[in-house]
Design a protein around this motif. Sequence first.
Motif, mmCIF file in Angstrom:
data_model
loop_
_atom_site.group_PDB
_atom_site.id
_atom_site.type_symbol
_atom_site.label_atom_id
_atom_site.label_comp_id
_atom_site.label_asym_id
_atom_site.label_seq_id
_atom_site.Cartn_x
_atom_site.Cartn_y
_atom_site.Cartn_z
ATOM 1 N N PHE A 27 0.827 -1.202 0.000
ATOM 2 C CA PHE A 27 0.000 0.000 0.000
ATOM 3 C C PHE A 27 0.866 1.259 0.000
ATOM 4 O O PHE A 27 0.613 2.206 -0.755
ATOM 5 C CB PHE A 27 -0.926 -0.021 1.216
ATOM 6 N N LEU A 28 1.902 1.290 0.840
ATOM 7 C CA LEU A 28 2.790 2.447 0.882
ATOM 8 C C LEU A 28 3.523 2.641 -0.441
ATOM 9 O O LEU A 28 3.736 3.775 -0.891
ATOM 10 C CB LEU A 28 3.805 2.286 2.020
ATOM 11 N N SER A 29 3.917 1.548 -1.073
ATOM 12 C CA SER A 29 4.615 1.642 -2.364
ATOM 13 C C SER A 29 3.724 2.293 -3.410
ATOM 14 O O SER A 29 4.173 3.132 -4.199
ATOM 15 C CB SER A 29 5.058 0.251 -2.827
ATOM 16 N N LEU A 30 2.440 1.911 -3.405
ATOM 17 C CA LEU A 30 1.506 2.506 -4.361
ATOM 18 C C LEU A 30 1.260 3.979 -4.043
ATOM 19 O O LEU A 30 1.157 4.807 -4.958
ATOM 20 C CB LEU A 30 0.187 1.735 -4.344
ATOM 21 N N ILE A 31 1.163 4.308 -2.746
ATOM 22 C CA ILE A 31 0.956 5.705 -2.354
ATOM 23 C C ILE A 31 2.135 6.568 -2.807
ATOM 24 O O ILE A 31 1.967 7.704 -3.278
ATOM 25 C CB ILE A 31 0.769 5.809 -0.831
ATOM 26 N N LEU A 32 3.351 6.034 -2.680
ATOM 27 C CA LEU A 32 4.554 6.806 -3.046
ATOM 28 C C LEU A 32 4.679 6.998 -4.549
ATOM 29 O O LEU A 32 5.487 7.806 -5.000
ATOM 30 C CB LEU A 32 5.799 6.106 -2.501
ATOM 31 N N MET A 33 3.894 6.251 -5.321
ATOM 32 C CA MET A 33 3.902 6.467 -6.768
ATOM 33 C C MET A 33 3.335 7.835 -7.141
ATOM 34 O O MET A 33 3.667 8.385 -8.186
ATOM 35 C CB MET A 33 3.089 5.366 -7.464
ATOM 36 N N ILE A 34 2.481 8.386 -6.286
ATOM 37 C CA ILE A 34 1.883 9.700 -6.586
ATOM 38 C C ILE A 34 2.948 10.794 -6.612
ATOM 39 O O ILE A 34 3.075 11.519 -7.609
ATOM 40 C CB ILE A 34 0.762 10.013 -5.575
ATOM 41 N N PRO A 35 3.753 10.964 -5.532
ATOM 42 C CA PRO A 35 4.818 11.979 -5.632
ATOM 43 C C PRO A 35 5.871 11.635 -6.675
ATOM 44 O O PRO A 35 6.480 12.546 -7.246
ATOM 45 C CB PRO A 35 5.428 11.999 -4.217
ATOM 46 N N LEU A 36 6.075 10.338 -6.957
ATOM 47 C CA LEU A 36 7.035 9.969 -7.998
ATOM 48 C C LEU A 36 6.575 10.467 -9.363
ATOM 49 O O LEU A 36 7.394 10.927 -10.179
ATOM 50 C CB LEU A 36 7.216 8.445 -8.017
ATOM 51 N N MET A 37 5.266 10.418 -9.623
ATOM 52 C CA MET A 37 4.739 10.938 -10.892
ATOM 53 C C MET A 37 4.914 12.455 -10.969
ATOM 54 O O MET A 37 5.189 13.004 -12.039
ATOM 55 C CB MET A 37 3.271 10.543 -11.046
ATOM 56 N N TYR A 38 4.757 13.139 -9.846
ATOM 57 C CA TYR A 38 4.986 14.586 -9.820
ATOM 58 C C TYR A 38 6.454 14.908 -10.115
ATOM 59 O O TYR A 38 6.764 15.908 -10.791
ATOM 60 C CB TYR A 38 4.575 15.162 -8.472
ATOM 61 N N ILE A 39 7.338 14.077 -9.614
ATOM 62 C CA ILE A 39 8.767 14.285 -9.880
ATOM 63 C C ILE A 39 9.062 14.098 -11.364
ATOM 64 O O ILE A 39 9.824 14.868 -11.967
ATOM 65 C CB ILE A 39 9.612 13.318 -9.025
ATOM 66 N N GLU A 40 8.477 13.073 -11.991
ATOM 67 C CA GLU A 40 8.655 12.876 -13.435
ATOM 68 C C GLU A 40 8.118 14.070 -14.212
ATOM 69 O O GLU A 40 8.696 14.491 -15.223
ATOM 70 C CB GLU A 40 7.961 11.592 -13.875
ATOM 71 N N GLY A 41 6.993 14.627 -13.744
ATOM 72 C CA GLY A 41 6.465 15.836 -14.373
ATOM 73 C C GLY A 41 7.410 17.014 -14.231
ATOM 74 O O GLY A 41 7.555 17.822 -15.161
#
Length: 454
Positions: A27-41
Amino acid sequence: MEQQQQPNKFVKWIKNSSAARMIMIGFLSLILMIPLMYIEGLIHERSYRQKSVVNEIGKQWGNEVVVYGPILKVPYKVFTETIITDKKTKKVTTETIERIKYGYFFPNKLDINSAINPEEKKRGIYTTAVFNSKIDINGSFDSIDFSKLEIKQENILWNKSKVLLKTTNVKGVNSVLSININDKKLGLSSANSNRHQDNGYYTLETDKFSLNELQKNTKSLKFRLDFDVRGSKEVRFIPIGKETTAQITSSWKTAKFMGEFLPFNPDKINDNGFDAKWKILDVNRPFSQQHFNGLPHLNEFDFGVNFKIPVDEYQKSERSAKYGFLVIVLTFLVFFLIQTISKINMHPFQYLMIGLALLMFYTLLVSISEHSNFLKAYAIASISVISLITIYAKNILKSIKFMLLIGVSLTVLYAFIFIIIQLESYALLVGSVGLFLILATVMFVSRKIDWSNS
């Protein structure tokens, strides 16, 4: 009483159950995907900003230089007959309509010599390459043949002939343009200032001249054209000669040869820059030397040199961010195995802090690489994050042995990602082998864990 015992059992299950910890980590890994997508942006945004600044500098200094010509342009008359019927008298008459068309003839011999002096231009943190170039074009027109059209000689307007030159960059021209044909000097001027109506080219033409007068003592029309032009990004030429030879020299050491044709000389790169040579014959490209229905768009057959500074920091940062989920999952997996083997409890908040520290690696990487090279930025960002997580692990796991295991695991992981980023042809192979070895290691470490009691 039963209602008070249920939360205690649930909390106990969360703390002691491996299944619960695995669910929490997923669950935490999936949650951390959100800020990771912002970083890619963010990486995309910075990359777009860099390209915008480079294009802006290019527009102000002078864009890429593409030369198409010189081309001999000869007008001729064509006649069409139209039948006209008078509505009142019903009388039928024939009217002959005269129109002017143009024949375009490419040189038999085209020799191009270009010396390019590049330099770097900076704006803020961004750098691009611009250049001053001296271009000498020599050659000859040897065959001007209208026999394919069966045009009578008296319908060819030899005394209204012109020579034209097409180029994508007139803003950077800093010398008076003229062409010398059989010792007659003819000026070139802008005949078409709207580049969007002519496939991106400006057209420069001479005044009208008599072709017959220039061919009094010889059938050949020898020409010479010299000009200086400022530009950016690249220099390209279109090989319209029946035999085209070209030589481009420069002190630039990171140039990239491009286009349909590559230099033939093996010693083109040297310690002082490059000296590239081309030789292209008419049989090497699929277009003729004469055109009577307008000039074709021949950019797909061009050749030349790209002077862009190899800025791939954003591309490498973007590639490293694509492995962000893998880094997070593998790091969590190491902590999970240590927690399971050692029976040390870790709170979800501690996993979250470790995940956020892993995400900080990418923001550090992008920001530092904008002011330094990628290798140095990667080293600083990875050492900072590895040190932070390793020290944090020491306080959580209360063991030097586990702290060193975490530090070594993260070091190997970031080194593995760096190697994959540097590779191109073998990235998939190395990545697959590396993941296989990681899986084998996890299976070996976890082989004696009794999952039934976890």
